[in-house]
Design an enzyme around this catalytic site. Structure first.
Site, PDB file in Angstrom:
ATOM      1  N   LYS A  54       8.825  23.249  74.270  1.00 29.65           N
ATOM      2  CA  LYS A  54       9.438  24.044  74.917  1.00 29.65           C
ATOM      3  C   LYS A  54      10.564  23.005  75.500  1.00 29.65           C
ATOM      4  O   LYS A  54      12.112  23.923  75.062  1.00 29.65           O
ATOM      5  CB  LYS A  54       8.806  23.791  76.289  1.00 29.65           C
ATOM      6  N   GLN A  98       3.639  22.777  84.301  1.00 34.15           N
ATOM      7  CA  GLN A  98       2.074  23.276  83.786  1.00 34.15           C
ATOM      8  C   GLN A  98       1.710  22.741  84.424  1.00 34.15           C
ATOM      9  O   GLN A  98       1.071  21.724  84.546  1.00 34.15           O
ATOM     10  CB  GLN A  98       3.346  21.667  82.332  1.00 34.15           C
ATOM     11  N   ASP A 121       6.869  31.879  83.761  1.00 31.31           N
ATOM     12  CA  ASP A 121       5.115  32.098  82.979  1.00 31.31           C
ATOM     13  C   ASP A 121       4.650  33.378  83.094  1.00 31.31           C
ATOM     14  O   ASP A 121       3.717  33.631  82.339  1.00 31.31           O
ATOM     15  CB  ASP A 121       4.346  29.986  83.541  1.00 31.31           C
TER      16      ASP A 121
END
Ligand code: L34
Length: 297
Positions: A54, A98, A121
């Site tokens: 990322k 995460q 997300d």
């Protein structure tokens, strides 16, 4: 039949080149460069790999980013206090925590503490809810990436029978919602299978589009797949392999070699869905910076 390969790396590159231009246009019009804040709790090696991918993608498209590392002993209170400070920071456009989190932390609580306007997300209940009622939202990145692949390869979805194996909040559930909604690019007749499903094969064998996100190597075998089906393998499992430098190899949830003889299209692992997840995160971060989904109050 021999399946055609869905090349996630290639589509990722094309998507990223377009996004890089979008970011440059945005910055050249006098706007601040978009900023993504990543939070990593603990040191899970797979999480570190994904965060690495990322960060690299951010550098490629010109999005600023940094990662806040917190120990796996961090309390829910401390983690949420950190998130609150990122919510309030006007220079941060997107926030990503995460997953998975250590077991003493509730991912639901943590996700809900993220400002939904920064939830790139698409995991916050506000964004999931908006997805289910066809309102503008941050779509979760893996399902959005799979739809990009359908679009790029002109794979029709409307009126097909789509079967999703796995009902996680990250992939299976939002994927099934996007496939089934009337007003989205889905419009497929959709079946969701999960660990309580009896006789999985009865369902998978009738799938025109089979999306597998169960996290179980070799779960889907050739005899479970219809001739000519489109097979999307979201699984990404690390299997011990002494012959490889890293000591492991990556496999999906499907018997790739067996199924490619039957399917019309198939995604490899690695190089299939994974890279698209990362590209869609870049897209959502730019949407957050532009305030395209939610306007300022
Ligand atoms: N909050 N947690 C949050 N958001 C996410 O979107 C994720 N996910 C999943 C795990 N936890 C998360 C990811 O980022 C899975 N995931 C992810 C991201 C990238 C890749 C795979 C999964 C990826 O780049 N895969 C490469 C191989 C990488 C390797 O060598 O291990 C591929 O070609 O599939």
């Amino acid at each position: 039949m021999s399946a055609k390969l869905i090349d996630g790396k290639k589509v990722e590159q094309i998507t990223m080149d377009l996004l890089k231009k979008d970011v440059e246009n945005w910055v050249e019009s006098g706007n601040r460069r978009p900023f993504l804040k990543v939070v990593q709790v603990g040191t899970d090696p797979a999480s570190s790999t994904y965060i690495g991918a990322k960060t690299k993608a951010c550098n490629k498209v010109g999005i600023q980013t940094d990662t806040t590392h917190l120990p796996d002993t961090v309390s829910a209170k401390e983690l949420k206090a950190a998130i609150r400070s990122f919510n309030e920071d006007d220079k941060i456009d997107g926030i990503l925590v995460q997953l998975p989190l250590p077991s003493h932390l509730s991912s639901h609580d943590v996700i809900e503490s993220i400002d939904h306007r920064k939830d790139v997300d698409g995991f916050h209940p506000m964004n999931v809810g908006r997805l289910t009622v066809d309102q503008p939202t941050f779509p979760s990145c893996t399902p959005a990436g799979i739809f990009e692949l359908f679009r790029y390869y002109s794979i029709p979805v409307k009126s097909k029978h789509a079967v999703v194996v796995g009902a996680s909040n990250i992939v299976g559930s939002p994927m099934a919602i996007m496939l089934s909604r009337e007003n989205s690019s889905g419009k497929a007749t959709t079946t969701i299978c999960h660990k309580f499903t009896r006789d999985l094969t009865t369902h998978t064998i009738s799938a025109d589009i089979l999306v597998v996100a169960a996290g179980q190597p070799n779960l889907i075998k050739p005899e479970m797949v219809k001739e000519g089906a489109v097979v999307i393998d979201v699984g990404i499992n690390r299997i011990a392999d002494e012959t490889s430098e890293k000591g492991y190899k990556l496999v999906g949830d499907c018997d790739f070699e067996g199924i490619r003889k039957k399917a019309s299209w198939i995604t490899p692992v690695p190089g299939g869905v994974g890279p698209m997840t990362v590209a869609m995160l870049m897209k959502n971060t730019l949407l957050a910076a532009k305030k395209s989904i939610y306007f300022e109050n």
